[in-house]
Structures are given as structure tokens and as C-alpha cells.
Motif scaffolding. Sequence first.
Motif, PDB file in Angstrom:
ATOM      1  N   ARG A 162       0.815  -1.205   0.000  1.00  0.00           N
ATOM      2  CA  ARG A 162       0.000   0.000   0.000  1.00  0.00           C
ATOM      3  C   ARG A 162       0.854   1.263   0.000  1.00  0.00           C
ATOM      4  NH1 ARG A 162      -4.082  -0.802   4.986  1.00  0.00           N
ATOM      5  NH2 ARG A 162      -5.833  -0.600   3.586  1.00  0.00           N
ATOM      6  N   TYR A 163       0.199   2.388  -0.397  1.00  0.00           N
ATOM      7  CA  TYR A 163       0.730   3.719  -0.157  1.00  0.00           C
ATOM      8  C   TYR A 163      -0.150   4.379   0.901  1.00  0.00           C
ATOM      9  CZ  TYR A 163       2.734   3.101  -4.881  1.00  0.00           C
ATOM     10  OH  TYR A 163       3.386   2.624  -6.001  1.00  0.00           O
ATOM     11  N   TYR A 164       0.475   5.055   1.857  1.00  0.00           N
ATOM     12  CA  TYR A 164      -0.243   5.852   2.846  1.00  0.00           C
ATOM     13  C   TYR A 164       0.114   7.310   2.575  1.00  0.00           C
ATOM     14  CZ  TYR A 164      -1.049   1.489   5.411  1.00  0.00           C
ATOM     15  OH  TYR A 164      -1.442   0.218   5.779  1.00  0.00           O
ATOM     16  N   VAL A 165      -0.878   8.136   2.258  1.00  0.00           N
ATOM     17  CA  VAL A 165      -0.629   9.496   1.793  1.00  0.00           C
ATOM     18  C   VAL A 165      -1.390  10.485   2.667  1.00  0.00           C
ATOM     19  CG1 VAL A 165      -0.656  11.031  -0.204  1.00  0.00           C
ATOM     20  CG2 VAL A 165      -0.453   8.556  -0.551  1.00  0.00           C
ATOM     21  N   THR A 166      -0.674  11.516   3.143  1.00  0.00           N
ATOM     22  CA  THR A 166      -1.340  12.583   3.879  1.00  0.00           C
ATOM     23  C   THR A 166      -1.871  13.612   2.900  1.00  0.00           C
ATOM     24  OG1 THR A 166       0.818  13.629   4.176  1.00  0.00           O
ATOM     25  CG2 THR A 166      -0.013  12.332   6.016  1.00  0.00           C
ATOM     26  N   GLY A 167      -2.973  14.243   3.292  1.00  0.00           N
ATOM     27  CA  GLY A 167      -3.571  15.277   2.452  1.00  0.00           C
ATOM     28  C   GLY A 167      -4.864  15.755   3.073  1.00  0.00           C
ATOM     29  N   GLY A 168      -5.084  17.069   3.052  1.00  0.00           N
ATOM     30  CA  GLY A 168      -6.288  17.594   3.687  1.00  0.00           C
ATOM     31  C   GLY A 168      -6.247  17.350   5.181  1.00  0.00           C
ATOM     32  N   TYR A 219       2.975  15.060   7.197  1.00  0.00           N
ATOM     33  CA  TYR A 219       4.006  14.118   6.778  1.00  0.00           C
ATOM     34  C   TYR A 219       3.751  12.775   7.435  1.00  0.00           C
ATOM     35  CZ  TYR A 219       8.508  14.035   4.310  1.00  0.00           C
ATOM     36  OH  TYR A 219       9.499  13.842   3.385  1.00  0.00           O
ATOM     37  N   ILE A 220       4.094  11.711   6.725  1.00  0.00           N
ATOM     38  CA  ILE A 220       3.942  10.367   7.283  1.00  0.00           C
ATOM     39  C   ILE A 220       5.203   9.567   6.976  1.00  0.00           C
ATOM     40  CG2 ILE A 220       2.699   9.586   5.212  1.00  0.00           C
ATOM     41  CD1 ILE A 220       1.146   7.655   7.112  1.00  0.00           C
ATOM     42  N   GLN A 221       5.654   8.812   7.968  1.00  0.00           N
ATOM     43  CA  GLN A 221       6.879   8.023   7.847  1.00  0.00           C
ATOM     44  C   GLN A 221       6.603   6.593   8.281  1.00  0.00           C
ATOM     45  OE1 GLN A 221      10.206   8.804   6.825  1.00  0.00           O
ATOM     46  NE2 GLN A 221      10.393   6.582   7.015  1.00  0.00           N
ATOM     47  N   ALA A 222       6.931   5.628   7.422  1.00  0.00           N
ATOM     48  CA  ALA A 222       6.782   4.225   7.790  1.00  0.00           C
ATOM     49  C   ALA A 222       8.002   3.778   8.583  1.00  0.00           C
ATOM     50  CB  ALA A 222       6.624   3.361   6.546  1.00  0.00           C
ATOM     51  N   GLN A 223       7.760   3.223   9.761  1.00  0.00           N
ATOM     52  CA  GLN A 223       8.844   2.589  10.513  1.00  0.00           C
ATOM     53  C   GLN A 223       8.856   1.089  10.249  1.00  0.00           C
ATOM     54  OE1 GLN A 223       8.757   3.249  14.751  1.00  0.00           O
ATOM     55  NE2 GLN A 223      10.718   2.250  15.082  1.00  0.00           N
ATOM     56  N   ALA A 224       7.695   0.553   9.951  1.00  0.00           N
ATOM     57  CA  ALA A 224       7.519  -0.844   9.553  1.00  0.00           C
ATOM     58  C   ALA A 224       6.264  -0.892   8.692  1.00  0.00           C
ATOM     59  CB  ALA A 224       7.397  -1.749  10.781  1.00  0.00           C
ATOM     60  N   ASP A 225       5.950  -2.070   8.142  1.00  0.00           N
ATOM     61  CA  ASP A 225       4.777  -2.165   7.273  1.00  0.00           C
ATOM     62  C   ASP A 225       3.478  -1.862   8.001  1.00  0.00           C
ATOM     63  OD1 ASP A 225       6.489  -2.869   5.275  1.00  0.00           O
ATOM     64  OD2 ASP A 225       5.961  -5.000   5.252  1.00  0.00           O
ATOM     65  N   VAL A 243       3.534   0.088  11.132  1.00  0.00           N
ATOM     66  CA  VAL A 243       3.782   1.147  12.122  1.00  0.00           C
ATOM     67  C   VAL A 243       4.188   2.421  11.394  1.00  0.00           C
ATOM     68  CG1 VAL A 243       5.112   1.873  14.131  1.00  0.00           C
ATOM     69  CG2 VAL A 243       4.493  -0.531  13.860  1.00  0.00           C
ATOM     70  N   PHE A 244       3.459   3.509  11.678  1.00  0.00           N
ATOM     71  CA  PHE A 244       3.691   4.772  10.988  1.00  0.00           C
ATOM     72  C   PHE A 244       3.700   5.922  11.988  1.00  0.00           C
ATOM     73  CE2 PHE A 244       1.564   1.782   8.262  1.00  0.00           C
ATOM     74  CZ  PHE A 244       2.243   1.875   7.049  1.00  0.00           C
ATOM     75  N   TRP A 245       4.475   6.963  11.642  1.00  0.00           N
ATOM     76  CA  TRP A 245       4.510   8.190  12.424  1.00  0.00           C
ATOM     77  C   TRP A 245       3.999   9.325  11.551  1.00  0.00           C
ATOM     78  CZ3 TRP A 245       5.793   8.258  17.572  1.00  0.00           C
ATOM     79  CH2 TRP A 245       6.393   7.096  18.074  1.00  0.00           C
ATOM     80  N   ILE A 246       3.117  10.139  12.121  1.00  0.00           N
ATOM     81  CA  ILE A 246       2.484  11.231  11.383  1.00  0.00           C
ATOM     82  C   ILE A 246       2.674  12.530  12.150  1.00  0.00           C
ATOM     83  CG2 ILE A 246       0.317  12.141  10.450  1.00  0.00           C
ATOM     84  CD1 ILE A 246       0.138   8.574  11.173  1.00  0.00           C
ATOM     85  N   SER A 247       3.085  13.579  11.456  1.00  0.00           N
ATOM     86  CA  SER A 247       3.166  14.897  12.079  1.00  0.00           C
ATOM     87  C   SER A 247       1.856  15.642  11.814  1.00  0.00           C
ATOM     88  CB  SER A 247       4.356  15.686  11.530  1.00  0.00           C
ATOM     89  OG  SER A 247       4.287  15.799  10.123  1.00  0.00           O
ATOM     90  N   ASP A 248       1.107  15.896  12.877  1.00  0.00           N
ATOM     91  CA  ASP A 248      -0.145  16.649  12.787  1.00  0.00           C
ATOM     92  C   ASP A 248       0.187  18.075  13.232  1.00  0.00           C
ATOM     93  OD1 ASP A 248      -2.721  17.599  12.750  1.00  0.00           O
ATOM     94  OD2 ASP A 248      -3.586  15.853  13.746  1.00  0.00           O
ATOM     95  N   ILE A 249       0.507  18.946  12.271  1.00  0.00           N
ATOM     96  CA  ILE A 249       1.123  20.220  12.620  1.00  0.00           C
ATOM     97  C   ILE A 249       0.162  21.191  13.296  1.00  0.00           C
ATOM     98  CG2 ILE A 249       2.948  20.012  10.907  1.00  0.00           C
ATOM     99  CD1 ILE A 249       1.400  21.786   9.052  1.00  0.00           C
ATOM    100  N   SER A 250      -1.134  21.133  12.960  1.00  0.00           N
ATOM    101  CA  SER A 250      -2.084  22.030  13.624  1.00  0.00           C
ATOM    102  C   SER A 250      -2.233  21.696  15.098  1.00  0.00           C
ATOM    103  CB  SER A 250      -3.443  21.984  12.939  1.00  0.00           C
ATOM    104  OG  SER A 250      -3.382  22.581  11.666  1.00  0.00           O
ATOM    105  N   LYS A 251      -2.165  20.409  15.408  1.00  0.00           N
ATOM    106  CA  LYS A 251      -2.273  19.984  16.800  1.00  0.00           C
ATOM    107  C   LYS A 251      -0.913  19.886  17.489  1.00  0.00           C
ATOM    108  CE  LYS A 251      -6.722  17.645  16.573  1.00  0.00           C
ATOM    109  NZ  LYS A 251      -7.497  16.437  16.919  1.00  0.00           N
ATOM    110  N   ARG A 252       0.147  20.215  16.744  1.00  0.00           N
ATOM    111  CA  ARG A 252       1.509  20.147  17.284  1.00  0.00           C
ATOM    112  C   ARG A 252       1.764  18.799  17.960  1.00  0.00           C
ATOM    113  NH1 ARG A 252       2.801  26.169  19.783  1.00  0.00           N
ATOM    114  NH2 ARG A 252       2.295  27.322  17.882  1.00  0.00           N
ATOM    115  N   ALA A 253       1.428  17.759  17.222  1.00  0.00           N
ATOM    116  CA  ALA A 253       1.511  16.405  17.786  1.00  0.00           C
ATOM    117  C   ALA A 253       2.200  15.466  16.812  1.00  0.00           C
ATOM    118  CB  ALA A 253       0.113  15.889  18.106  1.00  0.00           C
ATOM    119  N   LEU A 254       2.891  14.506  17.372  1.00  0.00           N
ATOM    120  CA  LEU A 254       3.514  13.418  16.632  1.00  0.00           C
ATOM    121  C   LEU A 254       2.752  12.148  16.982  1.00  0.00           C
ATOM    122  CD1 LEU A 254       5.881  12.524  14.788  1.00  0.00           C
ATOM    123  CD2 LEU A 254       7.223  12.169  16.867  1.00  0.00           C
TER     124      LEU A 254
END
Length: 389
Positions: A283-289, A319-325, A327-338
Motif C-alpha cells: 500500500r501507499y499511505y498518503v497525507t492530504g487535507g 508528513y507520514i513516515q513508515a517505521q515498519a509495514d 507502524v507509521f509516524w504522522i506529524s499533525d502540525i495544527s495539533k503540534r503532535a507526533l
Amino acid sequence: MKNGTTETKISFSILSLRYLLLTLSILTIVRCGKSDEGSPSPAPEADKYESYWYYSYEAERVLTAEDLSADDFTPYTLGSLGDTLFVACNADNSLLLFDTQREKVLRTLDSWDFNGEQKHFDSRIEAIVPTAGRLYVAERESRIHCFTLPALEYAGCIGNGAWNNAVFQAQAVAVADGLVFSRDKNGTVSLYREADVTPANYQQVSRYRRSAAVGAVNNNFATHCMRPDGAGRLLLTDYNQRKIHVLDISAAAEMENDAALDLPEQALSPAFAPTGLAVTPERYYVTGGNGIHIYDRADGNWSKSLPAIGGHAFSQPAYIQAQADSVFWISDISKRALVKMAVHKNEIREYERAGRHLLRVSEPAARGASREFFVDMRTHEIVEEPSVQ
């Protein structure tokens, strides 16, 4: 006298033969009976059990400034290598090295010494690319810094900060086949040789090649991302054109300046403006909106959009980063959260058919009554509308 004897013998022989045949028949019946008792007929085949499953998504961790004991924390671009997550912080243009196992900041990189001078990031970090032995960090002000790994010693710099130099405000970066690919502000892609990036060649690295325009001009500095897809291509998000471009890595080594590097017939045109991108084999995991959008590589379809997951509702995932197939990390910039997102495959135990491809699932809830939902078995996703067939 002789005739009588002969007739008697013939009669006796006939009786003997009849007796013998009768005996053999009885033995055969008995033997067949015993065989039947030892090998009973097979029972009707029981109904075969069919195993079904579905995806679920959970925010295992939501990290903020308080969790990291930081005065301010605005996560933006991300990179990952093993258990180390690299996080660009927009609050002070710094780079955090975060241990995902111990959930601890290992180091904050905001300055370093080079040739007796102190250097630092002068602008927002647009891309982070760790490789086996190097870490490339692109900042908005036309520089791509290079550090060694794991020591984080400064190894050189592409560009000198002037937009008309070798780097034109790099907005997305990838490394493949000994080349550094950089998405320029005007939509072209610049290429640099990794071998040219040395301390002795500081800010003197020449551009190896530049492609024809691939995407739109990005004057508003919307988030872009470039990732290898594992099949000899690079995927490049284009916020302004609402596209995910496909670049041919093999064509880069021998290309001429201003040649086309992209494969337009393979580009994706989603219904949203893509920013970050994570790639797995399936799969592709894509951030948007305000959400995460999932593309099924086998089916060639967008299978799911996630404005929220268990434990977190997204506001502006950049932004989204795969650490494993899974497990993902997402930067939610409006909420200032990882956000750490886990993708689970869950077995379906109780269900009934609701359509050709649709199951009505009954699942025990954590507290008391069970819950019901529908799963489309083509995508293994929970669907909101039971009319999906």
C-alpha cells in the motif's frame, strides 16, 4: 450295475459342487460383512470454515511538547532508520533524534562545528533522508546538508543558500543509485552525485543533471515528499497539481539536461492534494487535507480515507513516515503532535453475509454489548454505508 454306479457318482458330484458353491457364497457374505464393519462409510463433510479479516487503525502514542519535556514542539518532516525517528521541529528549525523503543529524545541537532565555525539550520527543514551511512537534511534556504551516521559528523553541503546556485530551494529529497534527487521549487528535479559530497567540496557540489519540469511551481512551499517504491521508481507528491508523479530511477544515470524523468502515464491523480507519502509492499499511505489516504497497489484503487483513527482525530497531517509495514509516524502540525499509528489485521469471528462482497460483523465490545459494522472483503476495510456490495 455299472450304469447305476456311474449315475450315483455323478449325482454325488453334483451335490458336492452345489454344497461347495453354497459354502463359498456364505463365506463371501460373512467376509463382506466383516469388511463393512471395519470400514464404515465416510460421514458427510462438515462445513468448511472460512477465515475473514479486516484492517483497523489505532493511535498508539500521541506525543506533544509536554511528553518530550520541550518548551515548544511543532513536528514537520520525518525520517526513519531502525529504531531512530528523525523529526524536524518547525518551532526552532532543529532536528530531533527520537528513540521509538524507549520513547526518548536521544539528541537535538540545531548546530555543529565545521572548519572552526559554528553552523546551524537557517530555515525550515523540508526533507530528511537517512541512508546506511549518511543523513541528508534539506532546508528551505537552498542547502542540502550531509552528516555521517551514526556519529553525525558533518560530511558536506550541497548548495550555498543562494537560490540561483546548485540548489533551488529543495522541497523533497530522495537518494538512489548513488544520486541525490531534489525536487526544486519550480517543479524540476536536480540530481547530484553522492561521491561529490565531501568536506573538501563544501558548498561547491555541482548539479549533475536537471530534469524537465515534473510538477507545478510551489511558491507557497506546500509540503512535498519523494520516496522510492521498491520497484525502481520514485514517487513524488505534487500538492498544487493534486498528483503523485512517478520518476524512472534507471533513466537518471544517463539522462541529458532538461530531459523528461517522469512517467506521466503512471502518475496518480487523487481527489485530494497530497503532501506526505509512506510506501509499503502492499500500500501507499498518503497525507492530504485532514486525513490519511490509502492506496492499494495490487488493485490500483484508493481503498480508504482516515480523518480519524482510534485515539486521535487528525487536523492537518503533513508528513507520514513508515517505521515498519504496520507502524507509521504522522506529524499533525495544527495539533503540534507526533502520532504513532498502528495498523492491525483483525480476524472476523461472527458474521453474516450482507452482499456479494459485504459482511455484517458482530464483535464483542470491551464493555458489555457487542457492536455491529460492515466490512468490504475486497478491501478488508470497514465501510460506513451498508449498500456497498
